[in-house]
Design an enzyme around this catalytic site. Sequence first.
Site, PDB file in Angstrom:
ATOM      1  N   CYS A   1       0.810  -1.233   0.000  1.00 34.19           N
ATOM      2  CA  CYS A   1       0.000   0.000   0.000  1.00 34.19           C
ATOM      3  C   CYS A   1       0.839   1.277   0.000  1.00 34.19           C
ATOM      4  O   CYS A   1       0.325   2.355  -0.280  1.00 34.19           O
ATOM      5  CB  CYS A   1      -0.941   0.016   1.199  1.00 34.19           C
ATOM      6  SG  CYS A   1      -2.020  -1.408   1.282  1.00 34.19           S
TER       7      CYS A   1
ATOM      8  N   HIS B   1      -3.287   7.253   2.563  1.00 36.46           N
ATOM      9  CA  HIS B   1      -3.715   5.969   2.017  1.00 36.46           C
ATOM     10  C   HIS B   1      -5.107   5.649   2.565  1.00 36.46           C
ATOM     11  O   HIS B   1      -5.349   5.752   3.770  1.00 36.46           O
ATOM     12  CB  HIS B   1      -2.712   4.890   2.427  1.00 36.46           C
ATOM     13  CG  HIS B   1      -3.205   3.503   2.206  1.00 36.46           C
ATOM     14  ND1 HIS B   1      -3.748   3.103   1.006  1.00 36.46           N
ATOM     15  CD2 HIS B   1      -3.259   2.419   3.018  1.00 36.46           C
ATOM     16  CE1 HIS B   1      -4.108   1.832   1.095  1.00 36.46           C
ATOM     17  NE2 HIS B   1      -3.824   1.394   2.309  1.00 36.46           N
TER      18      HIS B   1
ATOM     19  N   ASN C   1     -10.102  -0.048  -0.142  1.00 35.72           N
ATOM     20  CA  ASN C   1      -8.646   0.035  -0.077  1.00 35.72           C
ATOM     21  C   ASN C   1      -8.063  -0.491  -1.393  1.00 35.72           C
ATOM     22  O   ASN C   1      -8.143  -1.679  -1.668  1.00 35.72           O
ATOM     23  CB  ASN C   1      -8.167  -0.799   1.121  1.00 35.72           C
ATOM     24  CG  ASN C   1      -6.658  -0.778   1.284  1.00 35.72           C
ATOM     25  OD1 ASN C   1      -5.929  -0.387   0.374  1.00 35.72           O
ATOM     26  ND2 ASN C   1      -6.183  -1.222   2.439  1.00 35.72           N
TER      27      ASN C   1
HETATM   28  N1  ACO Z   1     -18.885  -8.617   8.891  1.00 37.08           N
HETATM   29  C1  ACO Z   1     -19.404  -8.888  10.110  1.00 37.08           C
HETATM   30  N2  ACO Z   1     -18.650  -9.251  11.150  1.00 37.08           N
HETATM   31  C2  ACO Z   1     -17.312  -9.321  10.955  1.00 37.08           C
HETATM   32  C3  ACO Z   1     -16.717  -9.048   9.703  1.00 37.08           C
HETATM   33  C4  ACO Z   1     -17.560  -8.679   8.644  1.00 37.08           C
HETATM   34  N3  ACO Z   1     -17.083  -8.379   7.437  1.00 37.08           N
HETATM   35  N4  ACO Z   1     -15.381  -9.203   9.827  1.00 37.08           N
HETATM   36  C5  ACO Z   1     -15.111  -9.561  11.098  1.00 37.08           C
HETATM   37  N5  ACO Z   1     -16.305  -9.638  11.782  1.00 37.08           N
HETATM   38  C6  ACO Z   1     -16.511  -9.988  13.185  1.00 37.08           C
HETATM   39  C7  ACO Z   1     -15.349 -10.760  13.776  1.00 37.08           C
HETATM   40  O1  ACO Z   1     -15.479 -12.124  13.490  1.00 37.08           O
HETATM   41  C8  ACO Z   1     -15.518 -10.439  15.246  1.00 37.08           C
HETATM   42  O2  ACO Z   1     -16.532 -11.270  15.766  1.00 37.08           O
HETATM   43  P1  ACO Z   1     -16.417 -11.850  17.253  1.00 37.08           P
HETATM   44  O3  ACO Z   1     -16.392 -10.657  18.153  1.00 37.08           O
HETATM   45  O4  ACO Z   1     -17.642 -12.674  17.376  1.00 37.08           O
HETATM   46  O5  ACO Z   1     -15.146 -12.630  17.276  1.00 37.08           O
HETATM   47  C9  ACO Z   1     -16.031  -9.007  15.257  1.00 37.08           C
HETATM   48  O6  ACO Z   1     -16.574  -8.786  13.939  1.00 37.08           O
HETATM   49  C10 ACO Z   1     -14.986  -7.971  15.543  1.00 37.08           C
HETATM   50  O7  ACO Z   1     -13.845  -8.252  14.738  1.00 37.08           O
HETATM   51  P2  ACO Z   1     -12.550  -7.387  14.830  1.00 37.08           P
HETATM   52  O8  ACO Z   1     -11.486  -7.979  13.961  1.00 37.08           O
HETATM   53  O9  ACO Z   1     -12.231  -7.128  16.267  1.00 37.08           O
HETATM   54  O10 ACO Z   1     -13.063  -6.003  14.184  1.00 37.08           O
HETATM   55  P3  ACO Z   1     -12.327  -4.656  14.092  1.00 37.08           P
HETATM   56  O11 ACO Z   1     -13.096  -3.585  14.728  1.00 37.08           O
HETATM   57  O12 ACO Z   1     -10.862  -4.767  14.408  1.00 37.08           O
HETATM   58  O13 ACO Z   1     -12.421  -4.369  12.515  1.00 37.08           O
HETATM   59  C11 ACO Z   1     -11.073  -4.487  10.538  1.00 37.08           C
HETATM   60  C12 ACO Z   1     -11.808  -5.265  11.605  1.00 37.08           C
HETATM   61  C13 ACO Z   1     -12.070  -3.613   9.797  1.00 37.08           C
HETATM   62  C14 ACO Z   1     -10.411  -5.452   9.567  1.00 37.08           C
HETATM   63  C15 ACO Z   1     -10.021  -3.583  11.217  1.00 37.08           C
HETATM   64  O14 ACO Z   1      -9.238  -4.325  12.117  1.00 37.08           O
HETATM   65  C16 ACO Z   1      -9.108  -2.923  10.231  1.00 37.08           C
HETATM   66  O15 ACO Z   1      -9.533  -2.112   9.422  1.00 37.08           O
HETATM   67  N6  ACO Z   1      -7.809  -3.214  10.280  1.00 37.08           N
HETATM   68  C17 ACO Z   1      -6.865  -2.631   9.362  1.00 37.08           C
HETATM   69  C18 ACO Z   1      -6.763  -3.545   8.230  1.00 37.08           C
HETATM   70  C19 ACO Z   1      -6.400  -2.883   6.950  1.00 37.08           C
HETATM   71  O16 ACO Z   1      -6.731  -1.764   6.668  1.00 37.08           O
HETATM   72  N7  ACO Z   1      -5.706  -3.660   6.138  1.00 37.08           N
HETATM   73  C20 ACO Z   1      -5.417  -3.271   4.801  1.00 37.08           C
HETATM   74  C21 ACO Z   1      -4.034  -3.443   4.413  1.00 37.08           C
HETATM   75  S1  ACO Z   1      -2.915  -2.477   5.323  1.00 37.08           S
HETATM   76  C22 ACO Z   1      -3.394  -0.975   5.109  1.00 37.08           C
HETATM   77  O17 ACO Z   1      -3.901  -0.679   4.056  1.00 37.08           O
HETATM   78  C23 ACO Z   1      -3.223  -0.042   6.207  1.00 37.08           C
END
Ligand code: ACO
Length: 328
Positions: A112, A252, A282
């Site tokens: 990214c 980004h 993204n």
């Molecule tokens: N729909 C519904 N529920 C979901 C989904 C979904 N798409 N995905 C995960 N869940 C559930 C999980 O299973 C979890 O359930 P549980 O509590 O029963 O175990 C719950 O939602 C919470 O999951 P978390 O992973 O804690 O959610 P979080 O608030 O951290 O959000 C996310 C997840 C959106 C991926 C976040 O961590 C994030 O954006 N991280 C950065 C990732 C990123 O941007 N990566 C891209 C590449 S690097 C970059 O570009 C910076």
Amino acid sequence: MPIHITGTGSYTPERVLTNADLEAMVDTSDEWIRTRTGIHQRHIKAEDQATSDLALEAAQAALDAAGVSAEELDVLLVATCTPDSPMPGSATIVQDKLGAKNAFAMDLNAACSGFLYALECARGLLESGRHRKALVIGAESMSSIVNWEDRTTCILFGDGAGAAVVEYRETPGGLGLASLGANGALKELLNIPAGGSREPLSEEALQDHRNCIKMSGQEVFKHAVSHMTRTAKQLLAEADWQADELALVIPHQANQRILEAIRSRVGVEKDKVFVNVDRTGNTSAASVGIALDEAVRSGRLQPGDKVMLLAFGAGFTWGGFLLEWSKA
Ligand code: ACO
């Protein structure tokens, strides 16, 4: 030696995949995706499109905007982690289709952060005095490396391309301080395990979707916020710029909550952060290039404006750029 961005372009494929579409594919909801990420939709390439096709559209738009012909280019860089195929690089395909016959062309993979890494490489090549005009492209087909059964990743990504023509001009301003960094020790937090020389593709790997993105979302979130915040503060201190002098921050586009966390820590007003993650998702290396082009075309950047670009991605890699916008 002033090096300027003299034209920008971007392209997102016609097909739009909404959160409602994803509700029909995996166990998720529009509400969950919007509140956790800020994403409403993303663009997905057509089956007969590859990364170089997306790159070509953005490249042509950037050349038109700069008033530069393809033959004038001597450097063509494509930042991507989703090339058309492992070999040759997508850059050579773009070079051929564009007719940039005097340019050397190569791919660069910094995930990214790729657009900023490529911009800094282009700047260095121009400053050497041996090259005059460079085309920097960030282009990705993230839809081709996403596991469409994994709701924790497939909702995040989209396809697209952004491009910038970079040239030496007498006019003051242009690209200023840059800061790039990497920490390969954390590679396991965001990677594609199989499909390379470490773990070649096998039936087993395909079954386990090890040819697709694996991510520890919360860890990535924390590192993205801390590295982009630190980079932003360091650049402002080095340049002796105050946060409120910035006309626009173009980060980004990974997640609205990441953008908001950085914004509040750096002390930038809400309307000074460019956001299009709601429409694009993204797009990895394409993200900053698309956002920059949208900012230019929508009139958000005026000559003399102080601008900051920021990125963070797999590797980990990260970077920031200060620039003074010019109509050089
Ligand atoms: N729909 C519904 N529920 C979901 C989904 C979904 N798409 N995905 C995960 N869940 C559930 C999980 O299973 C979890 O359930 P549980 O509590 O029963 O175990 C719950 O939602 C919470 O999951 P978390 O992973 O804690 O959610 P979080 O608030 O951290 O959000 C996310 C997840 C959106 C991926 C976040 O961590 C994030 O954006 N991280 C950065 C990732 C990123 O941007 N990566 C891209 C590449 S690097 C970059 O570009 C910076």
